[in-house]
Structure formats: structure tokens, C-alpha cells
Design a protein around this motif. Structure first.
Motif, PDB file in Angstrom:
ATOM      1  N   THR A 109      84.246  18.833   5.995  1.00 45.47           N
ATOM      2  CA  THR A 109      83.840  16.997   5.698  1.00 45.47           C
ATOM      3  C   THR A 109      84.195  15.958   6.661  1.00 45.47           C
ATOM      4  OG1 THR A 109      84.964  17.258   3.050  1.00 45.47           O
ATOM      5  CG2 THR A 109      84.379  15.010   3.905  1.00 45.47           C
ATOM      6  N   ASP A 110      82.874  15.121   7.552  1.00 46.08           N
ATOM      7  CA  ASP A 110      83.878  14.833   8.008  1.00 46.08           C
ATOM      8  C   ASP A 110      84.430  14.628   9.784  1.00 46.08           C
ATOM      9  OD1 ASP A 110      81.441  12.542   6.957  1.00 46.08           O
ATOM     10  OD2 ASP A 110      83.228  11.846   6.476  1.00 46.08           O
ATOM     11  N   HIS A 153      95.328  13.623  -3.191  1.00 43.59           N
ATOM     12  CA  HIS A 153      94.669  13.394  -4.279  1.00 43.59           C
ATOM     13  C   HIS A 153      94.329  15.491  -5.419  1.00 43.59           C
ATOM     14  CE1 HIS A 153      92.672  10.994  -7.968  1.00 43.59           C
ATOM     15  NE2 HIS A 153      93.644  11.855  -8.213  1.00 43.59           N
ATOM     16  N   TRP A 154      95.255  15.959  -5.833  1.00 47.37           N
ATOM     17  CA  TRP A 154      95.031  17.342  -6.531  1.00 47.37           C
ATOM     18  C   TRP A 154      94.109  16.970  -8.024  1.00 47.37           C
ATOM     19  CZ3 TRP A 154      94.908  20.620  -3.189  1.00 47.37           C
ATOM     20  CH2 TRP A 154      95.486  21.525  -2.312  1.00 47.37           C
ATOM     21  N   LYS A 199      91.653  21.903  -6.806  1.00 45.73           N
ATOM     22  CA  LYS A 199      90.644  21.355  -5.839  1.00 45.73           C
ATOM     23  C   LYS A 199      91.362  20.213  -4.748  1.00 45.73           C
ATOM     24  CE  LYS A 199      87.399  19.664  -8.867  1.00 45.73           C
ATOM     25  NZ  LYS A 199      85.727  19.276  -9.762  1.00 45.73           N
ATOM     26  N   GLY A 200      90.393  19.058  -4.341  1.00 47.63           N
ATOM     27  CA  GLY A 200      90.821  17.631  -4.697  1.00 47.63           C
ATOM     28  C   GLY A 200      90.534  17.089  -2.746  1.00 47.63           C
ATOM     29  N   GLU A 201      90.869  16.483  -2.934  1.00 48.19           N
ATOM     30  CA  GLU A 201      90.586  15.776  -1.135  1.00 48.19           C
ATOM     31  C   GLU A 201      91.523  14.676  -0.701  1.00 48.19           C
ATOM     32  OE1 GLU A 201      88.760  14.184  -4.074  1.00 48.19           O
ATOM     33  OE2 GLU A 201      89.980  12.762  -4.995  1.00 48.19           O
ATOM     34  N   TYR A 202      91.954  14.843   0.314  1.00 48.45           N
ATOM     35  CA  TYR A 202      93.024  14.145   1.499  1.00 48.45           C
ATOM     36  C   TYR A 202      92.193  12.961   1.651  1.00 48.45           C
ATOM     37  CZ  TYR A 202      95.089  18.700   2.052  1.00 48.45           C
ATOM     38  OH  TYR A 202      95.524  19.742   1.744  1.00 48.45           O
ATOM     39  N   GLN A 224      86.912  16.391   1.366  1.00 41.88           N
ATOM     40  CA  GLN A 224      86.700  17.633   0.302  1.00 41.88           C
ATOM     41  C   GLN A 224      88.324  18.247   0.326  1.00 41.88           C
ATOM     42  OE1 GLN A 224      85.633  16.623  -2.414  1.00 41.88           O
ATOM     43  NE2 GLN A 224      85.621  14.844  -1.351  1.00 41.88           N
ATOM     44  N   ILE A 225      88.681  19.171  -0.444  1.00 44.11           N
ATOM     45  CA  ILE A 225      89.775  19.828  -0.339  1.00 44.11           C
ATOM     46  C   ILE A 225      88.969  21.271  -1.138  1.00 44.11           C
ATOM     47  CG2 ILE A 225      92.001  21.230  -1.162  1.00 44.11           C
ATOM     48  CD1 ILE A 225      93.364  18.504  -0.472  1.00 44.11           C
TER      49      ILE A 225
END
Length: 128
Positions: free
Chosen positions: A6-7, A51-52, A98-101, A115-116
């Protein structure tokens, strides 16, 4: 191992079942996961939060949010990576995460989410 970009930030995850910390008779299954976060972009970034979303195979869903990862908010320079190991317990022998940082680009303080990719937590005996 699963990977997603991502980016310009590449996140790779691999998982390991932890039988020595698990107790199947009491519906307790422990998994470790190793995350590698590689900055493939041109600017330094800092990992601010995570955020998981955690899913058991019985349909249970949990969310976990917090600052940084394992007590750190690492700065990741272009062409470098940050790795860490953490763990997750489930009530079933299969599940997923799954999740995001949330990251900030240090050059201009722009905030963006990375994105994770979804990865699976599966006790090896389930693979037979």
C-alpha cells in the motif's frame, strides 16, 4: 507467507502455531506471527498505530487497536524494513487476522493507512 503493498509500504506476514502455549482441551490455541514492514517508497515513514480484526472459525470476531507495534512506533527509512513478532490466542484451532497500520510520512506529516493482508492461523494437524 502473505504480502500486500500500500502506497509503497510492503507488509509480509508468516504464522507459526505454538503447541507449547496451547491447551486444546480448554479451547486455547496460541499462534505467533512475524511481520515484516518494508518501505519501498522515497520518504521515511513512522508507524503510529495498528488496528486488527481477529476471527475464530466459530464466527467470533475481535478488534484490537493501539499505538505502535510491540511497544514501538518505528521510523522506517526508504529501502529499509522493520520486523517484529507478536502473538494471538484463539478459542478454535483455525482463524484469521487482517487489519491496517496508520503511518505518517515524515516529509510532510501526511497520514495514510497501510493494509495488513488477511492471513490464516491454522494448527498444523488441521492441514491433513
Amino acid at each position: 507467507m502473505v504480502t500486500f503493498i500500500t502506497d509503497g509500504v510492503k507488509v509480509s506476514v508468516e504464522t507459526i502455531y505454538q503447541p507449547e502455549y496451547s491447551n486444546p482441551a480448554n479451547d486455547h490455541f496460541m499462534f505467533a506471527y512475524k511481520v515484516s514492514i518494508e518501505n519501498m517508497g522515497s520518504y521515511a515513514v513512522r508507524l503510529m498505530s495498528r488496528h486488527w480484526y481477529i476471527f475464530d472459525s466459530n464466527g467470533a470476531k475481535r478488534e484490537v487497536e493501539g499505538e505502535g507495534v510491540v511497544g514501538q512506533q518505528p521510523v522506517i527509512e526508504p529501502g529499509t524494513s522493520h520486523e517484529y513478532v507478536s502473538g494471538c490466542n484463539l478459542k478454535t484451532d483455525m482463524g484469521s487476522m487482517k487489519g491496517e497500520y496508520q503511518m505518517v510520512r515524515l516529509m510532510d506529516n501526511a497520514v495514510f493507512d497501510v493494509q495488513i493482508p488477511e492471513f490464516y492461523l491454522i494448527a498444523p494437524y488441521r492441514m491433513n
